[in-house]
Design a protein around this motif. Sequence first.
Motif, PDB file in Angstrom:
ATOM      1  N   LYS A   1      -3.148  -8.619 -35.432  1.00  0.00           N
ATOM      2  CA  LYS A   1      -3.359 -10.013 -34.994  1.00  0.00           C
ATOM      3  C   LYS A   1      -2.054 -10.665 -34.533  1.00  0.00           C
ATOM      4  O   LYS A   1      -1.992 -11.226 -33.432  1.00  0.00           O
ATOM      5  CB  LYS A   1      -3.973 -10.828 -36.142  1.00  0.00           C
ATOM      6  N   SER A   2      -1.034 -10.619 -35.370  1.00  0.00           N
ATOM      7  CA  SER A   2       0.236 -11.250 -34.996  1.00  0.00           C
ATOM      8  C   SER A   2       0.901 -10.521 -33.847  1.00  0.00           C
ATOM      9  O   SER A   2       1.572 -11.135 -33.001  1.00  0.00           O
ATOM     10  CB  SER A   2       1.172 -11.306 -36.210  1.00  0.00           C
TER      11      SER A   2
ATOM     12  N   LEU B   1      -0.642 -11.884 -30.758  1.00  0.00           N
ATOM     13  CA  LEU B   1      -0.133 -13.217 -30.462  1.00  0.00           C
ATOM     14  C   LEU B   1       1.254 -13.136 -29.826  1.00  0.00           C
ATOM     15  O   LEU B   1       1.563 -13.870 -28.875  1.00  0.00           O
ATOM     16  CB  LEU B   1      -0.080 -14.045 -31.749  1.00  0.00           C
TER      17      LEU B   1
ATOM     18  N   ILE C   1       4.531 -20.004 -33.741  1.00  0.00           N
ATOM     19  CA  ILE C   1       4.683 -18.747 -34.465  1.00  0.00           C
ATOM     20  C   ILE C   1       6.155 -18.597 -34.824  1.00  0.00           C
ATOM     21  O   ILE C   1       7.029 -18.805 -33.990  1.00  0.00           O
ATOM     22  CB  ILE C   1       4.204 -17.547 -33.632  1.00  0.00           C
TER      23      ILE C   1
ATOM     24  N   ASP D   1      -0.074 -19.264 -35.375  1.00  0.00           N
ATOM     25  CA  ASP D   1      -0.157 -18.126 -36.293  1.00  0.00           C
ATOM     26  C   ASP D   1       0.062 -18.587 -37.725  1.00  0.00           C
ATOM     27  O   ASP D   1       1.195 -18.647 -38.195  1.00  0.00           O
ATOM     28  CB  ASP D   1       0.884 -17.073 -35.912  1.00  0.00           C
ATOM     29  N   GLU D   2      -1.003 -18.960 -38.408  1.00  0.00           N
ATOM     30  CA  GLU D   2      -0.993 -19.278 -39.836  1.00  0.00           C
ATOM     31  C   GLU D   2      -0.054 -20.421 -40.221  1.00  0.00           C
ATOM     32  O   GLU D   2       0.185 -20.642 -41.390  1.00  0.00           O
ATOM     33  CB  GLU D   2      -0.607 -18.038 -40.660  1.00  0.00           C
TER      34      GLU D   2
ATOM     35  N   VAL E   1      -4.545 -17.529 -34.710  1.00  0.00           N
ATOM     36  CA  VAL E   1      -4.646 -16.458 -35.697  1.00  0.00           C
ATOM     37  C   VAL E   1      -4.654 -17.078 -37.088  1.00  0.00           C
ATOM     38  O   VAL E   1      -3.743 -17.838 -37.438  1.00  0.00           O
ATOM     39  CB  VAL E   1      -3.472 -15.472 -35.576  1.00  0.00           C
TER      40      VAL E   1
END
Length: 248
Positions: free
Chosen positions: A69-70, A73, A97, A175-176, A206
């Motif tokens: 996933k990352s 991204l 990110i 991203d999170e 993500v």
Amino acid sequence: MSTNEPAIQARDLGVRFRRNKRGKRTIKDLFAGSARRTRPGEFWALRNVTFDVRQGESIGVVGRNGQGKSTLLKLVAGVLIPDEGGVTVHGGVAPLIEITGGFVGDLSVRENVRLAAGLRGMSRAEVNRRFDGIIDFAEIRDFVDTPYKHLSNGMKVRLAFSVVSQLDEPILLVDEVLAVGDRAFREKCYRRIDELLTEGRTLFFVSHNEKDLRRFCTRGLYLDKGGLAMDAPIVEVLDRYNADYATG
């Protein structure tokens, strides 16, 4: 509202890494033999991944840890270069990110805002115009002349989010980042992302947080074993992911 115009186009994306300390392949490795042959100690983090994202779409990327996933991204952000295939991004990106990267510990908050915003493409005039808004959103007005290294981790994240969320780029990569910070600030971030989506921005998100995915995304990409297992409405993707997770 989404349009038929493309924002992101990925075709047969593949990225491989080394399991040993050397990490990703070097330029020397590229010329040593076929780029498509897997060598001992290498594995494919992503392979044969193809999808399109339209302008204004909100895409959630799901999958277990280590499923790419990352990495995906970072390919969209231009941080990584694919070993196979390619990705075309139509328009600039605002990457949330590793957002605290690019800040310098010995510089003050004021100096870091100007540096970080400038590195992310904001002009000096834009920085001056938005400076107060960035500081106030991050809730660090009392620390504006404090060296960055003396801020708490929470303050650093708030400042970084504030800078990046002020960019005018049409594509937002997340991203999170919403997993950090206290509840009040997370809600503030949610409202800011809602505003950006209302403006017609494209979201590529993500997350492991199902509530966030359902809130922001209409479509999902499910990555499994480095491949694209499903591309469908986010509700269907989450149902499939949860069912797979339950069965181990």
